[in-house]
Design an enzyme around this catalytic site. Structure first.
Site, PDB file in Angstrom:
ATOM      1  N   TYR A   5      39.429  36.950  42.070  1.00  0.00           N
ATOM      2  CA  TYR A   5      38.947  36.180  43.219  1.00  0.00           C
ATOM      3  C   TYR A   5      39.634  36.770  44.447  1.00  0.00           C
ATOM      4  CZ  TYR A   5      37.765  31.733  45.648  1.00  0.00           C
ATOM      5  OH  TYR A   5      37.283  30.778  46.488  1.00  0.00           O
ATOM      6  N   LYS A  53      33.692  33.416  41.601  1.00  0.00           N
ATOM      7  CA  LYS A  53      33.701  31.964  41.802  1.00  0.00           C
ATOM      8  C   LYS A  53      33.222  31.221  40.556  1.00  0.00           C
ATOM      9  CE  LYS A  53      34.171  31.279  46.603  1.00  0.00           C
ATOM     10  NZ  LYS A  53      33.951  30.346  47.725  1.00  0.00           N
TER      11      LYS A  53
END
Length: 560
Positions: A96, A168
């Protein structure tokens, strides 16, 4: 319990949803045609994670580490998610932010077939439902889509944005327990306006300028209807759309199917929770704050909207609430009558009569330094991607009038942050309460070690989307988001001790996700958005039944 599978041999080992690698026991290996395809040792999931961790630690550089972890995701979903959960603080910044930004920028050279996700391109108009169907192998609970125009702080990245969707989705599972076998990453390839991509023979997306206007809206409409028909009941998460499209699309579709834009609503919720927690820790009220917002794009306007709602809940009218926020963008302090204000930024514009005597620069703009000197803010929030904008002069002017300034340089990746936390603490003599958009190391101060909280959206959006899916909520309302940010604020250490972190530790992300999910689910039921007959006392059971955990199931041959 046993889980029948129809695949055998190499086909089974190549399916990340069912592959267990060396964890297949001897009876499974015989029954599923795996003998000879694996080393003889039968290993536990814990031992597999240990091997991965030792290999991960030997790697040089974050891009190399990303490739390793991404390889796990492609081959064994249980191992991937267990590895991420067991080594969260080390691995989350790899899959991420901030590493994913660099991965996206290098997509034209790193792309390999296949890649999990769907590419829907402008040249498929009229056939999007059929193309989407090609990617579906079972029910889908959540679709995470980007058109890649506003990726992080690095802008238009074309089809490389598929990686932000995958990152995500991993966070959804890690922080809330969303089933990774029932999600879908989608890149809408409407072209790109980045010259370097258009000129790159290795760029695998459409080499044409972006659709705009009616052609763009028609393409998105066809996509949404394809999702509605092929993935009935699915939640739609909008990610990294450009400023001109993000809010209009959210407002247009949020009641068509459960819709959520993380750049607007997630960033807003997390930043609002930080401000709320800071006020509580300092023994102050939100209505007593003077808030300067530097950067009035998608994220900045979203934060402003979230804070306005909180101020209204505290008893102010919308007009009164607006008096507490000063918004600055490229044209300086936003003023009524400016020709280039976006629809989202226009309500934040100030009356020019109120500031007619304020100093202006050579181009007639009222700059950040002037606003800070005139307003004497208690809260300063950055979403500008202007590196170093919160300089010593700005911070000193703020700290001169405010005993404990709340400063949130939220732009990411790290290189675009408005300030370094160590500098903010030094320039304020350690009095500032600081949280950032990207991860920063703790800061050693004379008064002790200061943990720097990251305003990471992972503390809000996973619980929000998971609750929507688990309960079957028909929409995602502002009330649900506010309930989630309140749950997050209660978890922030600074709400009890202002010298503590202004965000929870990443190690608490799953617990925070659970608290957010419960609060969101209850709010949705109270607002009448749940299926008929679903009551508040059913929430705990619904969330638990929907929660996926990374552990292996026994495999048997299919009964088909």
């Amino acid at each position: 319990m046993d889980q029948p599978v129809s695949k055998r041999g190499l086909d089974l080992l190549r399916d990340p949803a069912f592959n267990k690698g060396t964890a297949f026991c001897l009876s499974e290996r015989r029954a599923l045609g795996l003998e000879g395809l694996l080393p003889p040792q039968v290993e536990s999931l814990e031992l597999q994670v240990q091997r991965c961790w030792e290999a991960f630690c030997l790697l040089q550089g974050n891009l190399e580490r990303f490739s390793f972890v991404d390889g796990l995701r492609r081959t064994n979903l249980v191992l991937f998610h267990r590895f991420l959960a067991d080594h969260l603080e080390a691995v989350l910044p790899i899959v991420y932010t901030p590493t994913v930004g660099a991965v996206i920028q290098g997509f034209s050279r790193s792309y390999r077939t296949p890649i999990e996700g769907v590419f829907l391109s402008a040249d498929q108009c009229g056939r999007l439902r059929q193309v989407l169907r090609n990617a579906l192998s079972g029910p889908v609970d959540l679709v995470l889509v980007t058109d890649s125009e506003g990726i992080l702080g690095i802008g238009d990245q074309g089809v490389g944005g598929i990686h932000i969707c995958q990152g995500k989705l991993a966070v959804y599972t890690l922080c809330a327990g969303l089933n990774p076998n029932r999600v879908l990453a989608v890149a809408l390839d409407v072209g790109t306006n980045r010259p370097s991509l258009l000129a790159d023979p290795l760029y695998p997306g459409l080499r044409q300028r972006r659709l705009d206007g009616e052609a763009y809206l028609a393409f998105v409409e066809e996509f949404v209807q394809a999702v509605r028909l092929e993935c009935p009941g699915a939640c739609l998460h909008w990610e990294d759309f450009g400023t001109s499209h993000a809010r209009p699309l959210l407002e247009h579709y949020r009641w068509t199917l459960p819709s959520f834009n993380d750049d607007i609503q997630g960033t807003s919720g997390v930043a609002s929770a930080a401000v709320l927690a800071a006020c509580r820790g300092l023994g102050q009220q939100l209505v007593d704050q003077r808030i300067v917002l530097f950067g009035a794009g998608t994220a900045g306007c979203g934060i402003a909207e979230g804070l306005l709602r909180l101020l209204e809940r505290a008893g102010l009218s919308r007009q009164q609430a607006r008096r507490h926020i000063w918004a600055i963008d490229r044209q300086g302090l936003l003023l009524e009558g400016m020709a280039d204000l976006s629809d989202a930024a226009a309500p934040l514009a100030r009356d020019p009569a109120d500031i007619q005597h304020w100093p202006r620069d050579g181009q007639g703009r009222i700059e950040l330094q002037t606003v800070v000197e005139q307003v004497q803010p208690t809260v300063l929030i950055g979403t500008s991607t202007v590196t170093g904008a919160f300089n010593q002069q700005v911070v000193a002017a703020m700290a001169c009038h405010c005993p404990n300034p709340v400063i949130l340089p939220l732009s990411n990746p790290t290189s675009l942050a408005e300030a370094n936390p160590a500098d903010l603490l030094a320039w304020s003599d350690g009095r500032a309460l600081v949280a950032t958009g990207s991860p920063f190391d703790p800061v050693t101060r004379p008064e002790g070690l200061r943990e720097i909280g990251q305003c990471n959206n992972c503390f809000l959006f996973p619980g929000l989307g998971f609750a929507t899916v688990a309960v079957g909520l028909r929409a995602i309302s502002d009330g649900m988001i506010d309930a989630g940010l309140e749950a997050l604020a209660a978890w922030i250490p600074a709400s009890r001790n202002p010298q503590a972190s202004l965000m929870p530790a990443l190690s608490d992300a799953a617990a925070v996700g659970a608290a957010v999910a419960e609060a969101v689910a209850l709010a949705g039921i109270r607002e009448g958005l749940a299926p008929e007959g679903v009551k508040e006392d059913a929430v705990a059971g619904l969330l638990e039944r929907a929660r996926w955990t990374p552990h292996y199931q026994n495999r048997t041959t299919s009964m088909d």
